[in-house]
Design an enzyme around this catalytic site. Structure first.
Site, PDB file in Angstrom:
ATOM      1  N   TYR A 143       0.828  -1.211   0.000  1.00  0.00           N
ATOM      2  CA  TYR A 143       0.000   0.000   0.000  1.00  0.00           C
ATOM      3  C   TYR A 143       0.861   1.260   0.000  1.00  0.00           C
ATOM      4  CZ  TYR A 143      -2.980   3.553   2.297  1.00  0.00           C
ATOM      5  OH  TYR A 143      -3.644   4.707   2.648  1.00  0.00           O
ATOM      6  N   ASP A 228      -0.977  -6.248   9.683  1.00  0.00           N
ATOM      7  CA  ASP A 228      -2.114  -5.364   9.444  1.00  0.00           C
ATOM      8  C   ASP A 228      -3.233  -6.233   8.861  1.00  0.00           C
ATOM      9  OD1 ASP A 228      -3.980  -3.649   8.212  1.00  0.00           O
ATOM     10  OD2 ASP A 228      -2.475  -2.087   7.925  1.00  0.00           O
ATOM     11  N   ILE A 230      -6.666  -5.473   8.527  1.00  0.00           N
ATOM     12  CA  ILE A 230      -7.891  -4.663   8.446  1.00  0.00           C
ATOM     13  C   ILE A 230      -8.890  -5.175   7.404  1.00  0.00           C
ATOM     14  CG2 ILE A 230      -6.675  -2.611   9.259  1.00  0.00           C
ATOM     15  CD1 ILE A 230      -6.821  -1.511   6.411  1.00  0.00           C
ATOM     16  N   LYS A 271     -12.672  -1.013   6.775  1.00  0.00           N
ATOM     17  CA  LYS A 271     -12.894  -1.833   5.587  1.00  0.00           C
ATOM     18  C   LYS A 271     -13.981  -2.882   5.813  1.00  0.00           C
ATOM     19  CE  LYS A 271      -9.357   0.441   4.008  1.00  0.00           C
ATOM     20  NZ  LYS A 271      -9.527   1.565   3.084  1.00  0.00           N
TER      21      LYS A 271
END
Length: 458
Positions: A143, A228, A230, A271
């Site tokens: 990202y 991470d 999410i 999300k």
């Protein structure tokens, strides 16, 4: 007269990822007001199930009116807020985390730190684990916002773990070792591996083999792992295909070793629940010193008390959240398949994926040359001529030119169909132009050969 931080360009805002957003803002698509505008396909936002949340709020107005059992809690919420967080929200979040992971992992609310979204959580983790000039290893592609979130204020370095299309961008032990050697060549002390699972931008969940590579690597090097997670509840093929780093470590009976204290998970409701505007994220760590330090840091990034109250009320309705997650996964899968099939008809293929709000799209065959300059030129055409803001692989630090991330959940089905039609026309025009160029080249050669055939022999 300003600080070095204020005047530096290390924020990463000049990335093509962010520049695409700027182009969209100047000329946004609107079916009625601006039908020739740019369609926003660079935003990983989940709008597919927002109305389910709106329906819940309509039936549970007390939550919006800051009431419990009909009694106002306004005074309690309006006065001083302890930065340790609203206990009911922390209790509900650990239940949610467990449910998403099939209750294979137990979560303790005392190990959870609330933050203003995952962005704040990730930066806080880097502040807790590394000093300026030290490094984290990140699998590519990753990202683009991490160049800002992990590096800008912390001054920590990122060293890529280079993954390739040859194996579907899967992590290998050799890639981990090479990244570590690269950090050593740069004289950087490696503090950990940072990963996203499910992956942004790939839309894939990590295999158990990949997780075991990372676990073995971190145990040998005595470094941290930040996971991470999410997008964990966006997995749409089978919930069992998502394996949290915590579960993977427990399955290897390493939860009683010192590695357990170097495992940290980041989560948010942005999300999975489609509520990025509420800025509710968290850190879950097995290291009490990290929890203590992150809690102190959270005083700079508090979630408002009324937000904590509202989200705790939503999450406490387990019947609703279960129904929401199940329906949301169905909608993500349907929308993803719509994009993939539409692109396939246009002659464009996607990496096989099972999670996330985007597809990792292979446009290498549309490049005029196998270079990042050619990728940039193609990206500019797609934005300014086709009217689609998609994100080029170079902004995700992809090692191979020609890959793009395309988001599909932040728009209506009708708008997605507009984007697919535009893509099809564009690809056909490129194919037509390529055919014309080939015909022209062949024609010239035929003409030359014909002329040669008619020359007298010498």
């Amino acid at each position: 007269m300003l600080s070095r931080k204020a005047t530096s360009d290390s924020h990463g805002q000049d990335s093509f990822y962010f520049l695409g957003w700027e182009a969209y803002v100047k000329n946004p698509y609107d079916r009625l007001k601006n039908p020739a505008g740019i369609v926003q396909m660079g935003l990983a936002e989940n709008q597919l199930s927002v109305h389910l949340l709106e329906s819940w709020l309509a039936k549970n107005s007390d939550a919006l009116m800051l009431k419990t059992n009909g009694e106002s809690v306004f005074r309690e919420l309006a006065l001083f807020q302890d930065y340790h967080g609203f206990p009911p929200l922390k209790n509900e979040l650990v239940k949610l985390l467990a449910r998403i992971r099939g209750n294979k992992v137990k979560f303790d609310p005392n190990k959870l730190v609330l933050t203003a979204g995952a962005t704040a959580a990730n930066e806080t983790m880097i502040f807790c684990l590394a000093d300026p000039g030290e490094a984290f290893l990140l699998p590519t592609p990753y990202y683009p916002g991490f160049d800002r979130d992990l590096k800008w204020r912390t001054e920590v370095e990122i060293v890529p773990i280079t993954c390739s299309s040859s194996n579907g961008f899967r992590i290998t032990m050799s890639a981990l070792e090479e990244a570590y050697r690269q950090a050593q060549r740069l004289q950087l002390k490696v503090k950990g591996v940072f990963m996203t699972n499910p992956s942004n931008p790939l839309g894939t969940t990590m295999t158990r083999e990949e997780l075991n590579y990372i676990i073995t690597f971190a145990a040998e090097k005595r470094i941290h792992i930040i996971s991470d997670e999410i997008y964990s509840a966006t997995v749409f093929d089978s919930p069992s295909s998502f394996i949290s780093i915590l579960e993977a470590v427990m399955d290897r009976n390493l939860d009683k070793t010192d590695l357990w204290n170097r495992i940290h998970v980041v989560y948010s409701i942005s999300k999975d629940l489609g509520m990025p505007g509420f800025r509710v994220g968290c850190i879950y760590s097995n290291n009490q010193t990290v929890v203590s330090a992150a809690t102190k840091m959270s005083s700079f990034e508090l979630v408002s008390s009324q937000t904590q109250f509202l989200i705790s009320k939503i999450l406490s309705d387990m019947k609703f959240t279960r129904k929401y997650m199940k329906e949301n996964q169905k909608r993500i899968k349907k929308r993803k398949e719509m994009l993939v099939s539409g692109l396939k008809l246009a002659g464009v293929r996607c990496l096989k994926s099972n999670a996330g709000l985007f597809c990792w799209v292979d446009m290498r065959h549309l490049l005029v040359s196998n270079t990042f300059e050619a990728e940039k030129n193609l990206w500019e055409k797609i934005i300014f001529e086709v009217g689609l803001n998609i994100s080029p692989g170079s902004s995700f630090h992809c090692s191979e030119p020609g890959w793009f991330r395309i988001c599909f959940a932040n728009m209506t089905e009708e708008t997605l169909q507009v984007a697919i039609r535009r893509t099809k026309v564009f690809v056909q025009s490129i194919s037509s132009n390529s055919q014309q160029r080939r015909s022209s080249i062949i024609g010239r050669w035929v003409s030359k050969l014909s002329a040669y055939d008619h020359e007298p022999h010498r």
